[in-house]
Design a protein around this motif. Structure first.
Motif, PDB file in Angstrom:
ATOM      1  N   UNK A   1      -2.813 -14.963 -13.734  1.00  0.00           N
ATOM      2  CA  UNK A   1      -2.158 -13.675 -13.475  1.00  0.00           C
ATOM      3  C   UNK A   1      -2.248 -13.362 -11.984  1.00  0.00           C
ATOM      4  N   UNK A   2      -1.113 -12.903 -11.454  1.00  0.00           N
ATOM      5  CA  UNK A   2      -1.080 -12.478 -10.050  1.00  0.00           C
ATOM      6  C   UNK A   2      -0.434 -11.113  -9.939  1.00  0.00           C
ATOM      7  N   UNK A   3      -1.047 -10.270  -9.146  1.00  0.00           N
ATOM      8  CA  UNK A   3      -0.469  -8.983  -8.773  1.00  0.00           C
ATOM      9  C   UNK A   3      -0.383  -8.980  -7.255  1.00  0.00           C
ATOM     10  N   UNK A   4       0.827  -8.821  -6.719  1.00  0.00           N
ATOM     11  CA  UNK A   4       1.027  -8.888  -5.276  1.00  0.00           C
ATOM     12  C   UNK A   4       1.671  -7.595  -4.800  1.00  0.00           C
ATOM     13  N   UNK A   5       0.919  -6.857  -3.998  1.00  0.00           N
ATOM     14  CA  UNK A   5       1.416  -5.598  -3.460  1.00  0.00           C
ATOM     15  C   UNK A   5       2.175  -5.832  -2.154  1.00  0.00           C
ATOM     16  N   UNK A   6       3.114  -4.943  -1.880  1.00  0.00           N
ATOM     17  CA  UNK A   6       3.839  -4.957  -0.620  1.00  0.00           C
ATOM     18  C   UNK A   6       4.319  -3.550  -0.321  1.00  0.00           C
ATOM     19  N   UNK A   7       4.780  -3.359   0.918  1.00  0.00           N
ATOM     20  CA  UNK A   7       5.370  -2.078   1.282  1.00  0.00           C
ATOM     21  C   UNK A   7       4.482  -1.180   2.114  1.00  0.00           C
ATOM     22  N   UNK A   8       3.249  -1.584   2.344  1.00  0.00           N
ATOM     23  CA  UNK A   8       2.376  -0.769   3.176  1.00  0.00           C
ATOM     24  C   UNK A   8       2.798  -0.828   4.637  1.00  0.00           C
ATOM     25  N   UNK A   9       2.199   0.048   5.431  1.00  0.00           N
ATOM     26  CA  UNK A   9       2.521   0.067   6.853  1.00  0.00           C
ATOM     27  C   UNK A   9       2.041   1.340   7.499  1.00  0.00           C
ATOM     28  N   UNK A  10       2.525   1.565   8.707  1.00  0.00           N
ATOM     29  CA  UNK A  10       2.169   2.752   9.475  1.00  0.00           C
ATOM     30  C   UNK A  10       3.291   3.774   9.364  1.00  0.00           C
ATOM     31  N   UNK A  11       2.921   5.000   9.041  1.00  0.00           N
ATOM     32  CA  UNK A  11       3.915   6.061   8.895  1.00  0.00           C
ATOM     33  C   UNK A  11       3.308   7.355   9.439  1.00  0.00           C
ATOM     34  N   UNK A  12       4.163   8.222   9.947  1.00  0.00           N
ATOM     35  CA  UNK A  12       3.693   9.517  10.444  1.00  0.00           C
ATOM     36  C   UNK A  12       3.463  10.480   9.285  1.00  0.00           C
ATOM     37  N   UNK A  13       2.590  11.414   9.512  1.00  0.00           N
ATOM     38  CA  UNK A  13       2.347  12.449   8.510  1.00  0.00           C
ATOM     39  C   UNK A  13       3.662  13.137   8.146  1.00  0.00           C
ATOM     40  N   UNK A  14       3.834  13.379   6.862  1.00  0.00           N
ATOM     41  CA  UNK A  14       5.067  13.961   6.370  1.00  0.00           C
ATOM     42  C   UNK A  14       6.099  12.932   5.956  1.00  0.00           C
ATOM     43  N   UNK A  15       5.849  11.693   6.288  1.00  0.00           N
ATOM     44  CA  UNK A  15       6.787  10.627   5.971  1.00  0.00           C
ATOM     45  C   UNK A  15       6.629  10.086   4.569  1.00  0.00           C
ATOM     46  N   UNK A  16       7.386   9.037   4.286  1.00  0.00           N
ATOM     47  CA  UNK A  16       7.414   8.442   2.949  1.00  0.00           C
ATOM     48  C   UNK A  16       7.276   6.927   3.024  1.00  0.00           C
ATOM     49  N   UNK A  17       6.755   6.372   1.958  1.00  0.00           N
ATOM     50  CA  UNK A  17       6.690   4.919   1.783  1.00  0.00           C
ATOM     51  C   UNK A  17       6.859   4.612   0.307  1.00  0.00           C
ATOM     52  N   UNK A  18       7.349   3.411   0.027  1.00  0.00           N
ATOM     53  CA  UNK A  18       7.374   2.931  -1.340  1.00  0.00           C
ATOM     54  C   UNK A  18       6.577   1.640  -1.418  1.00  0.00           C
TER      55      UNK A  18
END
Length: 122
Positions: A1-18
């Motif tokens: 079994x593998x679980x691979x996360x992606x989508x992280x990064x640097x964002x300013x306060x108030x911003x969004x990420x998925x």
């Protein structure tokens, strides 16, 4: 079994990420899924969980109303949509899977991803 996360990064306060988590090697639709996070110097904490069908979700009070967990059983994917991000959301975010339930204390969870870093600047 593998679980691979992606989508992280640097964002300013108030911003969004998925964040995305790609699962393989398991019957995905049979597993409740969850997201946890661990900030520097702090213990791992529960963020959100979703039932096998996606019909039921649960959130930590600290993210309720800002984060949304969802899943696509056809694609073996689980997502964490994060809005109105705050500096205190800075952490490594981990995807989790267990055939029984996602315990909010994280104990006994069978499978974990390696994590993706989210940094929120003020």
């Amino acid at each position: 079994v593998q679980l691979v996360e992606s989508g992280g990064g640097l964002v300013q306060a108030g911003g969004s990420l998925r964040l995305s988590c790609a699962a393989s090697g398991l019957t995905f639709s049979s597993y409740p899924m969850g997201w946890f996070r661990q900030a520097p110097g702090k213990e791992r904490e529960f963020v959100a969980a979703i039932s096998r069908s996606g019909g039921s979700t649960d959130y930590a009070d600290s993210v309720k109303g800002r984060f949304t967990i969802s899943r696509d059983n056809a694609k073996n994917m689980v997502y964490l949509h994060m809005n109105s991000l705050k500096p205190e959301d800075t952490a490594v975010y981990y995807c989790a899977a267990d055939p029984r339930t996602i315990a909010t204390n994280g104990y006994g969870i069978l499978y974990w991803g390696k994590g993706t870093l989210v940094t929120v600047s003020s």
